[in-house]
Design an enzyme around this catalytic site. Structure first.
Site, PDB file in Angstrom:
ATOM      1  N   GLU A   1       1.155   3.559  33.765  1.00 27.38           N
ATOM      2  CA  GLU A   1       0.527   3.849  32.291  1.00 27.38           C
ATOM      3  C   GLU A   1       1.434   5.023  31.746  1.00 27.38           C
ATOM      4  O   GLU A   1       1.392   5.984  32.540  1.00 27.38           O
ATOM      5  CB  GLU A   1      -0.768   3.682  32.166  1.00 27.38           C
ATOM      6  CG  GLU A   1      -1.470   3.859  30.849  1.00 27.38           C
ATOM      7  CD  GLU A   1      -2.571   3.264  30.698  1.00 27.38           C
ATOM      8  OE1 GLU A   1      -3.520   3.290  29.838  1.00 27.38           O
ATOM      9  OE2 GLU A   1      -3.143   2.721  31.748  1.00 27.38           O
TER      10      GLU A   1
ATOM     11  N   LYS B   1       2.579   0.314  31.428  1.00 34.85           N
ATOM     12  CA  LYS B   1       1.458  -0.091  30.469  1.00 34.85           C
ATOM     13  C   LYS B   1       1.503   1.028  29.393  1.00 34.85           C
ATOM     14  O   LYS B   1       1.469   1.922  29.284  1.00 34.85           O
ATOM     15  CB  LYS B   1       0.203   0.194  31.315  1.00 34.85           C
ATOM     16  CG  LYS B   1       0.152  -0.753  32.348  1.00 34.85           C
ATOM     17  CD  LYS B   1      -1.293  -0.294  33.530  1.00 34.85           C
ATOM     18  CE  LYS B   1      -2.416  -0.802  32.578  1.00 34.85           C
ATOM     19  NZ  LYS B   1      -3.728  -0.442  33.417  1.00 34.85           N
TER      20      LYS B   1
END
Length: 313
Positions: free
Chosen positions: A90, A126
């Site tokens: 992420e 992400k």
């Protein structure tokens, strides 16, 4: 009689939602997903200490944000040694409303993976499903950097991500359920809102029908589950990312599962612009609140991870 987990694997790709390397090795999912909260938890284990220290040694003299990326990638590289598929890493949630910063951070993460010998086809970046995040994903996908649009709570987020060419989206079943249960208060009827009637399950089914009818290649991965009933009600979804605890529960139960989601007839293509996106997300109190809450939580956990890493140096 097969276990429910084995039966589910026949219809859906199983993904482990964890940074726990031992659990990933034991459960043998195809893919794995991580987020700042999961990495923060994993980084505090004795097993992960050598990995963290090695990553920080490589980051000597670099700003803390670069050190965090090195730690995230170090976990991702170790995860990829234990699975056949992809890992999701992420981008810092602090960049959720900054398209350019998200693009630059994603490129940096991918460069770190490639320097470690990992093919970018095994990486999903992400990104929060804000308008700015989706625009960043559109650019990154054109560069061959595949994206997982996360913190997704409403159909317009899914439509915009698919129209932008995102590789994968992650609608959050459990957090949608949490919001509706809290909003209902004493009037919540758990039995009446279970399985296929669960508000989070209904949301993913709606997204699945819309994107598949439109002919979009974007993969749909249900996420953030609270119980096995939610998982089984989404059998047939492209992927489901599941915590080790729930995977263990499914592995301990027996039964046959039939797909709950099937491809619908072909429908109209998606037409969505920024005005419609912002208005419809704003009009959905649950999506607005949960998106903001998720960004705040992941940003706070990134800050906690930064503080933890400083203790190692």
């Amino acid at each position: 009689m097969p276990t429910l987990l084995d039966s589910l694997r026949r219809h859906t790709v199983i993904v482990a939602d964890t940074g726990d390397l031992a659990a990933i090795g034991r459960l043998k999912p195809r893919d794995a997903t991580t987020n700042p909260s999961l990495i923060l938890k994993a980084a505090q284990t004795a097993e992960a200490e050598p990995l963290v220290r090695h990553a920080l040694a490589a980051a000597a003299g670099e700003p803390v944000d670069r050190a965090i990326d090195r730690v995230l990638v170090a976990f991702g590289v170790e995860i990829l040694k234990r699975i056949e598929g992809r890992v999701s890493t992420e981008v810092d949630a602090h960049q959720s409303f900054d398209t350019r910063a998200t693009i630059e951070r994603a490129r940096r993460i991918v460069a770190l993976y490639e320097a470690a010998g990992v093919d970018r086809q095994r990486i999903l970046i992400k990104i929060a499903s804000t308008w700015e995040g989706i625009r960043a994903a559109e650019v990154l996908e054109r560069e061959g950097i595949h994206c997982n649009l996360t913190l997704l709570f409403a159909l317009p987020q899914a439509e915009a991500a698919a129209a932008a060419g995102a590789t994968l989206i992650s609608p959050f079943v459990g957090r949608i359920y949490d919001w509706h249960r809290k909003a209902a208060g004493g009037g919540w009827d758990e039995a009446a809102n279970a399985s296929g009637n669960d508000p989070g399950v209904r949301s993913v089914r709606t997204i699945h029908q819309r994107l598949k009818a439109g002919g979009y290649a974007t993969e749909i991965m249900g996420a953030s589950f609270r119980n096995t009933g939610q998982i089984l009600a989404l059998a047939g979804c492209d992927l489901l990312t599941i915590s080790p605890d729930l995977l263990d529960q499914l592995a301990q139960m027996q039964g046959e599962i039939e797909p709950a989601l099937v491809a619908p007839p072909r429908g109209a293509p998606i037409e969505i612009d920024e005005k419609r996106f912002r208005w419809e997300v704003n009009a959905d109190a649950m999506a607005t609140e949960k998106l903001a809450e998720g960004i705040r939580t992941f940003a706070a956990d990134s800050d906690k991870l930064a503080a933890l890493l400083r203790k190692f140096t």
